[in-house]
Design a protein around this motif. Sequence first.
Motif, PDB file in Angstrom:
ATOM      1  N   ASP A   1      -2.497   4.848 -31.664  1.00 18.74           N
ATOM      2  CA  ASP A   1      -3.147   5.722 -32.632  1.00 18.74           C
ATOM      3  C   ASP A   1      -3.619   6.990 -31.925  1.00 18.74           C
TER       4      ASP A   1
ATOM      5  N   THR B   1      -0.037   7.953 -35.929  1.00 16.72           N
ATOM      6  CA  THR B   1       0.329   6.691 -35.296  1.00 16.72           C
ATOM      7  C   THR B   1       1.743   6.822 -34.751  1.00 16.72           C
TER       8      THR B   1
ATOM      9  N   ALA C   1      -4.874   2.106 -37.833  1.00 10.76           N
ATOM     10  CA  ALA C   1      -3.573   2.532 -37.304  1.00 10.76           C
ATOM     11  C   ALA C   1      -2.441   1.848 -38.049  1.00 10.76           C
TER      12      ALA C   1
ATOM     13  N   ASN D   1      -4.277  11.303 -39.531  1.00 18.63           N
ATOM     14  CA  ASN D   1      -4.310  10.223 -38.555  1.00 18.63           C
ATOM     15  C   ASN D   1      -2.880   9.950 -38.103  1.00 18.63           C
TER      16      ASN D   1
END
Length: 209
Positions: free
Chosen positions: A53, A179, A7, A177
């Motif tokens: 995250d 965050t 993260a 991903n």
Amino acid sequence: MFNTRPAVIATIAALSVAAVPSPIAAQATGDLAAVQKHLQSVETMTANFSQADRNGKVLTGVLTLKKPGKLRFQYEKGVPILIVAEGGALTFIDYSVKQVQRWPIKNSPLGVLLDPTRDITRYAKLVPGYDQRIVSVEANDPKHPEYGRITLVFVRNASAPGGLMLQGWVALDSQNNRTTIRLTNQKFGEPVSDNSFRWNDPRRTGVRK
């Protein structure tokens, strides 16, 4: 303790996204101009932050900013990670493995937070929304999608610098991903010592940077 590294790296990757200078810089207008005014008005800022995250894992800590060019993410007790911006670079320190990594911050969204002379129109655009109280600005480099993207989120607040309050940002890396950083208890203009941005180098015992 869960693994915090992915993260944090995702956040750094998006914060360090390189901007592509446009041949002719457009003049900021409307809400984009308001964002530029806010960024130019802030000399120091401290805030509590929470970092989540995509799996819902949350870290907390304190963010400290001082212009020109200084920033610190101090994570909660028990998290062996520190992020410091100074000297034109963003430094990631992982005390658990005694590792130090650095990324340039010039021409980046983080750079415009730290350098009021940066032209936000070179790499950022407004994100349309239904809530007129919210102003969102997205930045990315289309020539380098591997750098990811970042969306800064502001809320209109007449008492805040430039009439806007930075609420946080969402960082998305090239692997999708996500965050999310949320800020609370923002304080502006209070004295901040340069010593706040020093850190212990884990590669050399007892050495401070």
